[in-house]
Design an enzyme around this catalytic site. Structure first.
Site: not given
Ligand code: F6R
Length: 608
Positions: A2, A27, A75, A99-100, A484, A488, A491, A507, A603
């Protein structure tokens, strides 16, 4: 998570708040809101579900000239994204953004309900608002009411608080969630992140843990939680507008992919001396004798930062034979009863420097007496402030949620640290020469890969954007690149993408291969080439659709082959990774997704 903004001065606060929220949108962006107070304390509170643009539209229909206010882009943590859960929240005479997470909010809610508070949202923030209001009685100042409330709160917060009957002040407080105060001429700004202050104020105070600020127009008084005054350290904000704009690219993500030669050059600047084949790092704060003592390196991070650690660990273990390296996922490590041998150093890897799990590992490691070094981008962030030293990656603001330029420079910075340790241990410069030379050559290598492959990757994206499932495979250093690449893609395209060590296919994962999957195989032209080709043939034999990414010139039996033409030998994984980044970008674009702000993500993950 946030974003918070605040303003008090003589200008129309609404525009400043909405402008600040737009900059902080990376954010969190599931809802947003602003609250302003008129000179006689009449509140105007606007909240909207969705992005800040929705809030801006609401604001143009409800314009007021109030010169004090607070704002928030959210968020969701407690309570689904909705108008009722959007901040600011109001209870009695108090309006607040937060925030939090307030962990004891259920207990507090029950107590406050008994006192007559009626809660309209599902949030912990509304409970905190009511808590402040419950202390804000006759003869109690806003500052004291906030301090009283914070004494009973368990959890993390960055807050900005308005009292309707005192429109000449904002109280801000920090514990576990960053806040910065910007000092202007007869005006004061509050932001959870410096990007919202650029262009408004270049003199700033970074609130420290447990600090509370009483802000008026042009003045700030700082206190600790016991109400004892603290003298503020005013710093100059070094950031510019240009750095947070798109520079003509359609998306921040594409800009940030293209920026990598330049951002990597900043990571390496003044640190790599190719003529002398030496590497130096200013901020590690360790003597050569201390570096020599290192026997274990623990690398900790989340998501892309973790994969950067994984890739760099393959490099560092080549440098000396007396160091063992482990790479840990921060959200796992923090809850394990892990043991750290003597002579260990921990590398705490984080672009934002605010990731809650990574920050928690930092505390755990420090508690165990381990020396912790940051591999951080955001200067002045929580991790940067709490480590014993470190290497800033210096890639500038990374705005797109999907991390790209930070990854490349995190790998480079960790590798630099490994080289510095090896040098201190007396490893000869010739033995390290290949890595040092390739670090220097890497920015140009990235430039030419982008130039060479971008058009082809854009074309391929048209075909593969229609699939819903993908496997990414690689061996050795190509394994973290596969992880990675899959991260990418998933997401930003929402295609289900799994990264696997190519040798693990048989396997289990190979059972997935059929006509509905495509596979991206990263195939290095090295001693494992033949084995990688065998993996690819296994997939072909089961009807898979393979895109091979390779630096080999040989014929490869795949549906598509993307060739990287490079003289590099050891740092090529960072070139392969560029292909993964571009592929994810163009597939996402093809699918019409919001590239820079993918759904469900933010982010900076400042909650568990
Ligand atoms: C992926 C991504 C995330 C972050 C992770 C850690 O593209 O951006 O996986 O890498 O949330 O973030 P930082 O590096 O800020 O600690």
């Amino acid at each position: 998570m946030c974003g918070i903004v605040g303003y008090i001065g003589s200008k129309a606060a609404q525009n400043i708040l909405v402008g600040g929220l737009k900059r902080l949108e990376y954010r969190g962006y599931d809802s947003a809101g602003i609250a302003t107070l008129s000179k006689d304390g009449a509140p105007t509170i606007l909240r909207e579900k969705g992005k800040v643009a929705e809030l801006a539209a609401l604001q143009t229909k409800n314009e007021v000239k109030d010169a004090v206010g607070i704002g928030h882009t959210r968020w969701a943590t407690h309570g689904a994204p909705s108008v009722k859960n959007a901040h600011p929240h109001t209870a009695g005479r108090i309006t607040l953004v937060h925030n939090g997470i307030i962990e004891n909010f259920q207990d507090l809610k029950e107590l406050l309900e008994k006192k007559g508070y009626d809660f309209k949202s599902d949030t912990d923030t509304e409970v905190l608002t009511a808590l402040v209001d419950s202390f804000y009685q006759k003869d109690v100042s806003l500052l004291d009411a906030v301090l009283d409330a914070l004494k009973v709160v368990v959890g993390a917060y960055g807050i900005a608080v308005l009292a309707h009957d005192q429109p000449d002040k904002i109280v801000a407080a920090r514990s576990g969630s960053p806040l910065i105060i910007g000092l202007g001429d007869d005006e004061t700004f509050i932001a959870s992140d410096a990007s919202a202050l650029i262009g408004h104020a270049d003199q700033v105070i970074y609130l420290k843990e447990g600090e509370v600020a009483l802000c008026t127009a042009g003045d700030v008084q700082l206190y600790d939680l016991k109400a004892d005054p603290i003298s503020p350290a005013v710093e100059t904000l070094e950031a510019d507008m240009q750095a947070i704009q798109k520079d003509g690219f359609d998306h921040f993500l594409l800009k940030e992919i293209h920026e990598q030669p330049e951002t990597l050059r900043s990571t390496l600047a003044g640190r790599v001396d190719v003529d002398r084949l030496r590497v130096q790092l200013g901020g590690v704060n360790m003597t050569d004798a201390e570096l020599r003592e290192i026997r274990n390196i623990i690398i900790v991070g989340c998501g892309t930062a973790n994969y950067a650690g994984q890739l760099a660990s393959y490099f560092i273990e080549q440098f000396t034979s007396d160091i063992s390296i482990r790479v840990e996922i921060a959200s796992e490590l923090r809850y394990r009863s892990f043991h750290v041998p003597d002579n260990s150093v921990a590398l705490i890897v984080s672009q934002s420097g605010e990731t809650a799990d990574t920050l928690a590992c930092l505390s755990e490691l420090k508690r165990r007496g381990v020396r912790c070094l940051g591999i951080v981008n955001a200067v002045g962030s929580s991790i940067a402030r709490e480590v014993d030293g470190g290497v800033y990656v210096h890639v500038g603001p990374e705005i797109s949620v999907a991390s790209t330029k930070a990854f490349t420079s995190q790998v480079a910075a960790i590798t630099l640290f490994g080289l510095v340790v090896a040098q201190a241990k007396g490893v000869g410069s010739q033995e390290l020469a290949e890595y040092i030379r390739e670090l220097e050559a890497l920015p140009a290598g990235i430039e030419s890969v982008i130039e060479r492959v971008e058009k082809q990757v854009k074309e391929l994206a048209k075909t593969y954007a229609t699939y819903e499932h993908a496997l990414f495979i690689g061996r050795d250093t190509m394994y973290p690149v596969a992880l990675e690449g899959a991260l990418k893609l998933k997401e930003i395209s929402y295609i289900q993408a799994e990264g696997h060590a190519a040798g693990e296919l048989k396997h289990g994962p190979i059972a997935l291969v059929d006509d509905s999957f495509f596979e991206v195989a990263f195939i290095a032209d090295n001693w494992l080439y033949e084995k990688s080709i065998s993996n690819l043939i296994e997939v072909n034999a089961r009807g898979g659709h393979v895109i091979a990414v390779t630096d080999s010139k040989k014929d490869i039996p795949a549906e598509a082959v993307v060739r990287i033409d490079s003289d590099l030998k050891v740092l090529t994984p960072l070139l392969f990774n560029i292909v993964g980044q571009l592929f994810a970008y163009y597939v996402s674009l093809e699918r019409g997704n919001d590239v820079d702000q993918p759904r469900n993500l933010a982010k900076s993950v400042t909650v568990e």
